[in-house]
Design a protein around this motif. Structure first.
Motif, PDB file in Angstrom:
ATOM      1  N   TYR A  19       4.812  -7.743 -11.411  1.00 12.08           N
ATOM      2  CA  TYR A  19       5.052  -6.349 -11.793  1.00 12.08           C
ATOM      3  C   TYR A  19       6.476  -5.900 -11.475  1.00 12.08           C
ATOM      4  O   TYR A  19       6.810  -4.727 -11.609  1.00 12.08           O
ATOM      5  CB  TYR A  19       4.021  -5.430 -11.128  1.00 12.08           C
ATOM      6  N   GLU A  74      -7.023   6.542 -13.672  1.00 12.29           N
ATOM      7  CA  GLU A  74      -5.660   6.948 -13.980  1.00 12.29           C
ATOM      8  C   GLU A  74      -4.887   5.642 -14.154  1.00 12.29           C
ATOM      9  O   GLU A  74      -5.018   4.726 -13.346  1.00 12.29           O
ATOM     10  CB  GLU A  74      -5.103   7.752 -12.803  1.00 12.29           C
ATOM     11  N   GLU A  90      -4.424  -3.556 -10.038  1.00 12.92           N
ATOM     12  CA  GLU A  90      -3.211  -3.654 -10.863  1.00 12.92           C
ATOM     13  C   GLU A  90      -2.598  -2.260 -10.959  1.00 12.92           C
ATOM     14  O   GLU A  90      -2.439  -1.621  -9.945  1.00 12.92           O
ATOM     15  CB  GLU A  90      -3.537  -4.225 -12.242  1.00 12.92           C
ATOM     16  N   GLY A  91      -2.316  -1.769 -12.168  1.00 16.81           N
ATOM     17  CA  GLY A  91      -1.731  -0.432 -12.309  1.00 16.81           C
ATOM     18  C   GLY A  91      -2.782   0.671 -12.427  1.00 16.81           C
ATOM     19  O   GLY A  91      -2.460   1.801 -12.736  1.00 16.81           O
ATOM     20  N   TRP A  92      -4.045   0.336 -12.192  1.00 17.30           N
ATOM     21  CA  TRP A  92      -5.136   1.295 -12.380  1.00 17.30           C
ATOM     22  C   TRP A  92      -5.561   1.907 -11.056  1.00 17.30           C
ATOM     23  O   TRP A  92      -5.560   1.244 -10.035  1.00 17.30           O
ATOM     24  CB  TRP A  92      -6.365   0.592 -12.970  1.00 17.30           C
ATOM     25  N   LYS A 116     -11.576   6.061  -9.872  1.00 12.80           N
ATOM     26  CA  LYS A 116     -11.909   7.167  -8.976  1.00 12.80           C
ATOM     27  C   LYS A 116     -13.350   7.630  -9.125  1.00 12.80           C
ATOM     28  O   LYS A 116     -13.897   7.609 -10.228  1.00 12.80           O
ATOM     29  CB  LYS A 116     -10.992   8.353  -9.279  1.00 12.80           C
ATOM     30  N   ASP A 158       0.872  -1.182   0.000  1.00 11.00           N
ATOM     31  CA  ASP A 158       0.000   0.000   0.000  1.00 11.00           C
ATOM     32  C   ASP A 158       0.903   1.225   0.000  1.00 11.00           C
ATOM     33  O   ASP A 158       1.860   1.280   0.772  1.00 11.00           O
ATOM     34  CB  ASP A 158      -0.876   0.038   1.260  1.00 11.00           C
ATOM     35  N   GLU A 164     -10.082   3.054  -1.001  1.00 11.04           N
ATOM     36  CA  GLU A 164     -10.056   4.240  -0.146  1.00 11.04           C
ATOM     37  C   GLU A 164     -11.451   4.848  -0.169  1.00 11.04           C
ATOM     38  O   GLU A 164     -12.046   5.009  -1.240  1.00 11.04           O
ATOM     39  CB  GLU A 164      -9.092   5.291  -0.714  1.00 11.04           C
ATOM     40  N   ILE A 190      -7.669   0.708  -6.187  1.00 14.95           N
ATOM     41  CA  ILE A 190      -6.449   0.353  -6.917  1.00 14.95           C
ATOM     42  C   ILE A 190      -6.602  -1.074  -7.415  1.00 14.95           C
ATOM     43  O   ILE A 190      -6.860  -1.992  -6.631  1.00 14.95           O
ATOM     44  CB  ILE A 190      -5.214   0.439  -5.989  1.00 14.95           C
ATOM     45  N   TYR A 198      -9.234   3.328   4.720  1.00 17.65           N
ATOM     46  CA  TYR A 198      -8.968   2.458   3.576  1.00 17.65           C
ATOM     47  C   TYR A 198      -9.106   1.010   3.997  1.00 17.65           C
ATOM     48  O   TYR A 198      -8.841   0.644   5.140  1.00 17.65           O
ATOM     49  CB  TYR A 198      -7.577   2.747   2.989  1.00 17.65           C
ATOM     50  N   TRP A 238       1.107   5.671  -0.368  1.00 23.04           N
ATOM     51  CA  TRP A 238       0.492   6.986  -0.443  1.00 23.04           C
ATOM     52  C   TRP A 238       1.570   8.038  -0.690  1.00 23.04           C
ATOM     53  O   TRP A 238       2.667   7.953  -0.129  1.00 23.04           O
ATOM     54  CB  TRP A 238      -0.225   7.337   0.859  1.00 23.04           C
ATOM     55  N   GLY A 271      -7.717  -2.277   2.443  1.00 21.09           N
ATOM     56  CA  GLY A 271      -6.875  -2.859   1.400  1.00 21.09           C
ATOM     57  C   GLY A 271      -6.699  -1.874   0.265  1.00 21.09           C
ATOM     58  O   GLY A 271      -6.159  -0.789   0.458  1.00 21.09           O
ATOM     59  N   ASP A 272      -7.202  -2.209  -0.903  1.00 17.75           N
ATOM     60  CA  ASP A 272      -7.005  -1.371  -2.086  1.00 17.75           C
ATOM     61  C   ASP A 272      -8.114  -0.348  -2.303  1.00 17.75           C
ATOM     62  O   ASP A 272      -8.143   0.324  -3.319  1.00 17.75           O
ATOM     63  CB  ASP A 272      -6.869  -2.259  -3.332  1.00 17.75           C
ATOM     64  N   ARG A 288      -3.369   8.202  -2.942  1.00 21.79           N
ATOM     65  CA  ARG A 288      -3.056   6.775  -2.961  1.00 21.79           C
ATOM     66  C   ARG A 288      -2.497   6.444  -4.336  1.00 21.79           C
ATOM     67  O   ARG A 288      -3.089   6.839  -5.353  1.00 21.79           O
ATOM     68  CB  ARG A 288      -4.343   5.979  -2.693  1.00 21.79           C
ATOM     69  N   ILE A 289      -1.390   5.716  -4.395  1.00 22.52           N
ATOM     70  CA  ILE A 289      -0.822   5.399  -5.702  1.00 22.52           C
ATOM     71  C   ILE A 289      -0.726   3.896  -5.900  1.00 22.52           C
ATOM     72  O   ILE A 289      -0.627   3.136  -4.931  1.00 22.52           O
ATOM     73  CB  ILE A 289       0.556   6.083  -5.936  1.00 22.52           C
ATOM     74  N   ALA A 290      -0.769   3.482  -7.151  1.00 21.03           N
ATOM     75  CA  ALA A 290      -0.691   2.069  -7.476  1.00 21.03           C
ATOM     76  C   ALA A 290       0.745   1.605  -7.297  1.00 21.03           C
ATOM     77  O   ALA A 290       1.643   2.056  -7.992  1.00 21.03           O
ATOM     78  CB  ALA A 290      -1.170   1.829  -8.906  1.00 21.03           C
ATOM     79  N   SER A 291       0.982   0.714  -6.334  1.00 21.87           N
ATOM     80  CA  SER A 291       2.359   0.291  -6.049  1.00 21.87           C
ATOM     81  C   SER A 291       2.895  -0.618  -7.144  1.00 21.87           C
ATOM     82  O   SER A 291       4.069  -0.962  -7.156  1.00 21.87           O
ATOM     83  CB  SER A 291       2.422  -0.421  -4.702  1.00 21.87           C
ATOM     84  N   LYS A 292       2.044  -0.997  -8.087  1.00 23.98           N
ATOM     85  CA  LYS A 292       2.495  -1.809  -9.216  1.00 23.98           C
ATOM     86  C   LYS A 292       3.486  -1.027 -10.082  1.00 23.98           C
ATOM     87  O   LYS A 292       4.261  -1.607 -10.821  1.00 23.98           O
ATOM     88  CB  LYS A 292       1.296  -2.211 -10.085  1.00 23.98           C
ATOM     89  N   ASN A 293       3.437   0.313  -9.962  1.00 23.39           N
ATOM     90  CA  ASN A 293       4.322   1.134 -10.790  1.00 23.39           C
ATOM     91  C   ASN A 293       5.653   1.362 -10.106  1.00 23.39           C
ATOM     92  O   ASN A 293       6.183   2.441 -10.093  1.00 23.39           O
ATOM     93  CB  ASN A 293       3.658   2.474 -11.078  1.00 23.39           C
TER      94      ASN A 293
END
Lengths: 263, 405
Positions: free
Chosen positions: A174, B287, B261-263, B266, A107, B216, B259, B211, A109, B213-214, A120-125
């Motif tokens: 990833y 995004e 995968e990479g997405w 919102k 997770d 929010e 969240i 939140y 942020w 998990g994935d 919140r950001i995608a940690s896959k990146n």
């Protein structure tokens, strides 16, 4: 003729089984070494440090970045960490809070102080460059044992010291790497060198670790990390200063509210 | 320059914080500042003869200190802006004058500060604590400082923020010589308030966020003077001017981000009452980031956001691509289009930034407005006009150099 081919077959089968067994053997030996290396960081409870990042381009010009880092050990799961940028000035106060997990994606942020916004950001990146350096977020995040599969390769001297060499393959699809070759010294089980192989199995980067010091009588921490990118010939050096363990941090120091306060 | 207008309650309140400042022993002290020089170049003269070239500077020093025990934090951050063409764009604002106290499981934040709510990128539906400094930039992300008492409880079930907002701030609008401006001047000196206490009214807000998990989630409610005034036409000699009317509103908001995968998926939605009929508005989209494009260190971020607003027949949708070069100068470029399918209006924009050395940064921003009907002078019918009609001459390129002190 028939007898011979059966003999041959039996022989091949034995070779095959033996190699399977030795593969399994290599895997368990690799894992064993990785676990011993991980023991060196286990029980650190919490830590704080300042980091200086020196980015060198292929012409040899150096620019410097500074940041502060806090980490908290979480029983039964990955660490919590907070990195706050100090310089360059335009990113001062930008902070990244991450909760690393052993068996699921992390997770993460991002705090943007100009907008007072937590994102919140995608940690896959995580395979992208970290602050324009040759490190990625993946390289700097918590390296839990469970995040890789292992294979023992061989023993070899590095700088006159005997080392185990193991291969570790990231389990996260990833990950930016197909494999990493890791040199771990046989005396203290400290990671000395890592070769990073990118998604096309090209030897992209080599990282070295030095200036190990022992804290709390059991925790080993390198004070200098260096990574060289063989493709673009750029180098990043990471120097850890003011390293302190058991500083009394708690979950509260890794909360949304503390992220907003970080600077 | 307009003197900084502070009402009585704000003055009492500043006094309170200064008392807190003076009775603390300090640990870390920091003095920082930002100086920005901005040049805006418009392709054409304005509808009312405004100049093609506009320039301004902004100065914002900051003093920060924390108590020795690390439980109390103080910051003072004024912001000054002076525009060469438009007096209404001059600004003296206290962005921050605040005292944060950290207790066991709670925090109090007392003073003038900024707080952001929301998850989307191209429109901010839920964000309501601070008034928008609308003349600073076209994207509406620049805010004015808001006096408040905030109690924040952080528990297993999430963060609960309670706000008492001490007075409210008025939105900034461009003056006669300013750009971008409405076809009629907004008279910011004669606002209309529904509340008899006018801008001194104490407003309340509450927000819970957590939140899982994935996922929010946040739910919020605001009750008080609107941050988004209606503009009421009024006679001004032979001409017409617009008066901002601040009604008392109730607004409930929902924010969600997931969240996968990479997405990042919102959603932001609000329902508001108090300005005519109750209405809802929402922004939803995603995004998505592709890292290491074309075997380089370039990241490509895709943003698509759809809008709905009961007050409009059709709302514009947004699509954008963000190029992050991940180089030593942190170069970024955002290309985007706002597109309204019913009116055919499009608004193309570009935003870029690049660090220069260790202490400065260069930003560019460009807007092109297409598809509106050109307006001539004051021949403007509010009821028939499309939103972009009065922006047809306003295509511009903005450059800003910020020096960090």
């Amino acid at each position: 003729m028939k007898n011979i081919s059966i003999k041959k077959l039996a022989f091949l089968a034995i070779i095959f089984l033996y190699s399977l067994l030795s593969l399994a053997d290599d895997a368990s030996k690799g894992l064993e070494i990785a676990i011993l290396a991980d023991k060196n960081t286990e029980g650190f409870i919490d830590s704080q440090s300042s980091m200086e990042m020196q980015l060198t381009n292929r012409k040899g010009n150096v620019v410097t970045r500074e940041m502060k880092s806090k980490r908290l050990e979480v029983a039964g799961d990955g660490d919590k960490s907070l990195i706050v940028f100090e310089s360059p000035r335009d990113v001062k106060g930008v902070a990244i809070l991450s909760f690393s997990h052993k068996n699921s994606s992390d997770d993460q942020w991002l705090y943007l102080p100009a907008l007072k916004r937590i994102k919140r950001i995608a940690s896959k990146n995580k395979s992208g460059p970290f602050l324009g350096s040759e490190y990625t977020f993946e390289d700097l995040s918590s390296q839990e044992v469970e995040k890789f599969s292992y294979r023992f390769l061989r023993d070899e001297d590095l700088n006159g010291q005997p080392n185990h060499i193991i291969e570790r393959i990231p389990l996260d699809p990833y990950s930016g790497y197909t494999k990493q070759i890791v040199w771990i010294d046989t005396q203290n089980y400290l990671i000395q060198k890592v070769e990073y192989y990118d998604r096309k199995s090209f030897h992209l980067k080599t990282g070295t670790f030095s200036g190990y010091k022992k804290y709390l009588d059991k925790i080993w921490q390198a004070s200098r990390m260096e990574i060289i990118n063989h493709q673009n010939k750029k180098k990043t050096v990471l120097i850890f200063k003011d390293i302190a363990f058991k500083t009394g941090l708690s979950d509260k120091d890794f909360s949304q509210n503390s992220l907003k306060r970080s600077r | 320059m307009e003197p900084l207008r502070l009402n009585k309650s704000v003055k009492a309140y500043i006094f309170l914080i200064l008392v807190a400042f003076s009775t603390t022993t300090y640990g870390e002290i920091e003095l920082l500042g930002e100086l920005s020089i901005e040049i805006r170049n418009f392709q054409n003269e304005g509808l009312f003869g405004q100049k093609k070239g506009h320039s301004s500077y902004t100065f914002s020093p900051e003093l920060y200190f924390e108590s020795e025990g690390g439980k109390d934090f103080f910051s003072i951050k004024p912001k000054f802006r002076e525009d060469a063409e438009d007096n209404e764009r001059n600004l003296e604002d206290l962005q921050e004058l605040q005292w944060t106290h950290v207790g066991e499981n709670y925090e109090t934040k007392i003073g003038i500060r900024k707080d952001f709510w929301g998850v989307t990128e191209t429109a901010h539906r839920v964000d309501i604590i601070n008034q928008t400094d609308a003349v600073e930039s076209f994207d509406g992300e620049d805010k004015l400082g808001q006096p408040m008492i905030n109690l924040s409880l952080e528990r297993d079930w999430g963060v609960l923020d309670l706000y008492a907002l001490i007075g409210s701030r008025e939105r900034t609008y461009a003056g006669k010589n300013g750009r971008l401006r409405m076809p009629f001047i907004v008279d910011t000196h004669n606002p209309i308030y529904e509340s008899s206490e006018e801008e001194n009214k104490i407003d309340f807000a509450i927000r819970w966020n957590h939140y899982y998990g994935d996922l929010e989630l946040a739910i919020s409610h605001f009750s008080g003077n609107t941050r988004e005034p209606l503009l009421i036409p009024a006679q001004d000699g032979n001409s017409i001017k617009l008066l901002p009317r601040y009604d008392i509103i109730d607004q409930t908001g929902l924010e969600a981000l997931y969240i996968i995968e990479g997405w990042a998926l919102k959603l932001e939605t609000i329902t508001r009452s108090g300005q005519g009929d109750r209405f809802t508005a929402l922004t939803t989209g995603f995004e998505y980031t592709q890292t290491g494009i074309f075997e380089t260190t370039l990241d490509l971020g895709w943003i698509i956001e759809l809008n709905h607003d009961d007050r409009e027949e059709h709302s514009p949708h947004a699509i954008g691509t963000r190029f992050s070069f991940n180089d030593i100068d942190d170069s970024q470029l955002l290309l985007g289009v706002l597109w309204n399918e019913s009116t055919g209006e499009t608004n193309v924009f570009i935003e870029g930034s690049k660090r220069i050395g260790a202490r400065s940064k260069l930003s560019i921003e460009g807007f092109v407005f297409n598809g509106g009907k050109k307006v001539k002078g004051n021949n403007f019918d509010f009821n028939k006009a499309n939103p972009l009609d009065f922006l047809q001459e306003e295509d511009f390129l903005r450059m800003e150099l910020t020096i960090f002190l």
